[in-house]
Design a protein around this motif. Structure first.
Motif, PDB file in Angstrom:
ATOM      1  N   GLY A 167     -97.195 -26.647  -2.652  1.00 20.54           N
ATOM      2  CA  GLY A 167     -96.681 -27.330  -1.473  1.00 20.54           C
ATOM      3  C   GLY A 167     -97.615 -28.394  -0.940  1.00 20.54           C
ATOM      4  N   TYR A 168     -98.641 -28.755  -1.722  1.00 18.81           N
ATOM      5  CA  TYR A 168     -99.560 -29.796  -1.284  1.00 18.81           C
ATOM      6  C   TYR A 168     -98.886 -31.168  -1.268  1.00 18.81           C
ATOM      7  CZ  TYR A 168    -103.561 -26.623  -1.694  1.00 18.81           C
ATOM      8  OH  TYR A 168    -104.451 -25.589  -1.526  1.00 18.81           O
ATOM      9  N   HIS A 169     -97.889 -31.378  -2.129  1.00 22.57           N
ATOM     10  CA  HIS A 169     -97.240 -32.679  -2.236  1.00 22.57           C
ATOM     11  C   HIS A 169     -95.755 -32.517  -2.508  1.00 22.57           C
ATOM     12  CE1 HIS A 169    -100.406 -35.715  -1.992  1.00 22.57           C
ATOM     13  NE2 HIS A 169    -101.193 -34.890  -2.673  1.00 22.57           N
ATOM     14  N   TRP A 170     -94.995 -33.513  -2.070  1.00 20.30           N
ATOM     15  CA  TRP A 170     -93.605 -33.629  -2.470  1.00 20.30           C
ATOM     16  C   TRP A 170     -93.532 -34.058  -3.935  1.00 20.30           C
ATOM     17  CZ3 TRP A 170     -90.263 -32.075   1.258  1.00 20.30           C
ATOM     18  CH2 TRP A 170     -90.657 -32.179   2.596  1.00 20.30           C
ATOM     19  N   PRO A 171     -92.451 -33.710  -4.617  1.00 22.52           N
ATOM     20  CA  PRO A 171     -92.322 -34.149  -6.022  1.00 22.52           C
ATOM     21  C   PRO A 171     -92.421 -35.664  -6.202  1.00 22.52           C
ATOM     22  CG  PRO A 171     -90.727 -32.423  -5.568  1.00 22.52           C
ATOM     23  CD  PRO A 171     -91.373 -32.758  -4.254  1.00 22.52           C
ATOM     24  N   LEU A 172     -91.871 -36.438  -5.266  1.00 23.17           N
ATOM     25  CA  LEU A 172     -91.939 -37.898  -5.399  1.00 23.17           C
ATOM     26  C   LEU A 172     -93.367 -38.417  -5.269  1.00 23.17           C
ATOM     27  CD1 LEU A 172     -88.803 -39.367  -3.560  1.00 23.17           C
ATOM     28  CD2 LEU A 172     -89.266 -39.235  -6.016  1.00 23.17           C
ATOM     29  N   ASP A 173     -94.203 -37.713  -4.499  1.00 27.33           N
ATOM     30  CA  ASP A 173     -95.611 -38.114  -4.411  1.00 27.33           C
ATOM     31  C   ASP A 173     -96.271 -38.051  -5.788  1.00 27.33           C
ATOM     32  OD1 ASP A 173     -95.042 -38.134  -1.717  1.00 27.33           O
ATOM     33  OD2 ASP A 173     -96.103 -36.255  -1.293  1.00 27.33           O
ATOM     34  N   VAL A 174     -95.956 -36.986  -6.517  1.00 26.31           N
ATOM     35  CA  VAL A 174     -96.533 -36.787  -7.848  1.00 26.31           C
ATOM     36  C   VAL A 174     -95.938 -37.776  -8.843  1.00 26.31           C
ATOM     37  CG1 VAL A 174     -96.718 -35.143  -9.755  1.00 26.31           C
ATOM     38  CG2 VAL A 174     -97.056 -34.362  -7.394  1.00 26.31           C
ATOM     39  N   MET A 175     -94.616 -37.983  -8.783  1.00 26.15           N
ATOM     40  CA  MET A 175     -93.971 -38.914  -9.703  1.00 26.15           C
ATOM     41  C   MET A 175     -94.508 -40.331  -9.530  1.00 26.15           C
ATOM     42  SD  MET A 175     -89.983 -37.699  -9.784  1.00 26.15           S
ATOM     43  CE  MET A 175     -89.622 -39.089 -10.860  1.00 26.15           C
ATOM     44  N   ALA A 176     -94.740 -40.722  -8.286  1.00 28.89           N
ATOM     45  CA  ALA A 176     -95.281 -42.061  -8.044  1.00 28.89           C
ATOM     46  C   ALA A 176     -96.665 -42.217  -8.678  1.00 28.89           C
ATOM     47  CB  ALA A 176     -95.352 -42.333  -6.539  1.00 28.89           C
ATOM     48  N   SER A 177     -97.485 -41.173  -8.608  1.00 29.43           N
ATOM     49  CA  SER A 177     -98.809 -41.244  -9.226  1.00 29.43           C
ATOM     50  C   SER A 177     -98.706 -41.240 -10.743  1.00 29.43           C
ATOM     51  CB  SER A 177     -99.669 -40.068  -8.743  1.00 29.43           C
ATOM     52  OG  SER A 177     -99.995 -40.218  -7.368  1.00 29.43           O
ATOM     53  N   TRP A 178     -97.693 -40.562 -11.286  1.00 35.20           N
ATOM     54  CA  TRP A 178     -97.459 -40.674 -12.733  1.00 35.20           C
ATOM     55  C   TRP A 178     -97.242 -42.133 -13.131  1.00 35.20           C
ATOM     56  CZ3 TRP A 178     -93.291 -36.293 -13.549  1.00 35.20           C
ATOM     57  CH2 TRP A 178     -93.937 -35.049 -13.509  1.00 35.20           C
ATOM     58  N   CYS A 179     -96.381 -42.802 -12.376  1.00 35.85           N
ATOM     59  CA  CYS A 179     -96.071 -44.198 -12.690  1.00 35.85           C
ATOM     60  C   CYS A 179     -97.311 -45.074 -12.564  1.00 35.85           C
ATOM     61  CB  CYS A 179     -94.967 -44.709 -11.764  1.00 35.85           C
ATOM     62  SG  CYS A 179     -93.383 -43.857 -11.948  1.00 35.85           S
ATOM     63  N   LEU A 180     -98.034 -44.894 -11.479  1.00 33.15           N
ATOM     64  CA  LEU A 180     -99.242 -45.686 -11.262  1.00 33.15           C
ATOM     65  C   LEU A 180    -100.275 -45.420 -12.355  1.00 33.15           C
ATOM     66  CD1 LEU A 180    -100.910 -47.598  -9.467  1.00 33.15           C
ATOM     67  CD2 LEU A 180    -101.630 -45.587  -8.159  1.00 33.15           C
ATOM     68  N   GLY A 181    -100.474 -44.152 -12.697  1.00 26.99           N
ATOM     69  CA  GLY A 181    -101.433 -43.806 -13.735  1.00 26.99           C
ATOM     70  C   GLY A 181    -101.044 -44.349 -15.096  1.00 26.99           C
TER      71      GLY A 181
END
Length: 269
Positions: A234-248
């Protein structure tokens, strides 16, 4: 009817048989430019470790593939950022997915900790030192450039993520205390760049395909574990993680393009 000539077949003007002598008068198979049929093994260029290379070079991933890895994730990152900033309909799906996945436990917390700076960055530092020492020992020109590129890419993560967190100011899930600055996920971006850069820098020094595949799979599993732990805890919303996938993905594809051009250019001293 067939051709029943009494004598052997005659060489027609302008035609060459496969094993006639070359233009230079040698007894090698005929070629119009008198070149040998293949490059001798001893004449092939060697790799940094002195092993015989291949002629012509074995093609890798096409450059267009990496440009695609730059364009598509960048576009998806822009769409997600727009939806989060504008509180678009994509956030409703994000909230539903988060409610289905969140289940705080010790295991998810440990997985999320793999994306901490204190864990991921030292791994990258060790790889930077190792690659730099091997490049210097092999006599490669500008051996310091790949480690420097990996370090610069890691430094770009907070330079990009922190301003975005301040600008978007997204709140966290119900599992964390009230606050803002959760978009995009800094832990996911740190894990992707630290482990991903380490993988890209190590790949040229691995001798077998199986070792390279194992390293890439291990990197992908590490990033997946960090991402799952962040959402599960629960540290992050799924979209928070997906956005970092894209950026990475954009940053790592840029590093891969740079390293490919570097290996094509400099040669051992």
């Amino acid at each position: 009817m067939g051709d029943f000539r009494p004598g052997p077949p005659q060489l027609r003007p302008g035609r060459a048989l496969a094993h006639t002598t070359g233009a230079s008068g040698s007894e090698s198979p005929h070629r119009s430019d008198s070149r040998p049929p293949q490059t001798p093994r001893g004449g092939r260029p060697t790799d940094p470790d002195g092993h015989p290379g291949t002629t012509p070079p074995v093609p890798g991933w096409p450059t267009s593939f990496f440009w695609l890895l730059l364009a598509l994730p960048a576009l998806l990152f822009a769409v997600i950022t727009w939806q989060v900033a504008a509180h678009g309909p994509l956030l409703h799906l994000d909230a539903r997915l988060s409610r289905a996945l969140v289940h705080p436990d010790r295991a998810s917390e440990l997985l999320a900790d793999l994306g901490n700076i204190q864990v991921a960055v030292p791994v990258l530092v060790v790889v930077l030192v190792h690659v730099g020492r091997r490049g210097r020992a092999s006599g490669t020109d500008r051996w310091w450039l790949p480690p420097l590129a990996g370090a610069v890419l890691m430094a770009l993560v907070p330079a990009i993520v922190i301003p975005l967190k301040e600008l978007i100011a997204r709140g966290g899930t119900p599992a964390v205390p009230p606050g803002t600055g959760y978009y995009p996920s800094g832990h996911t971006a740190t894990a992707m760049i630290a482990y991903g850069s380490a993988t890209l820098l190590l790949l040229p020094w691995l001798r077998t395909v199986y070792a390279r595949r194992a390293l890439v799979i291990a990197c992908a599993l590490l990033v997946a574990c960090v991402s799952f732990g962040l959402v599960r805890r629960g540290y992050h919303w799924p979209l928070d993680v997906m956005a970092s996938w894209c950026l990475g993905t954009v940053l790592l594809a840029s590093l891969r393009l740079f390293l490919g051009r570097f290996r094509d250019g400099p040669q051992p001293k």
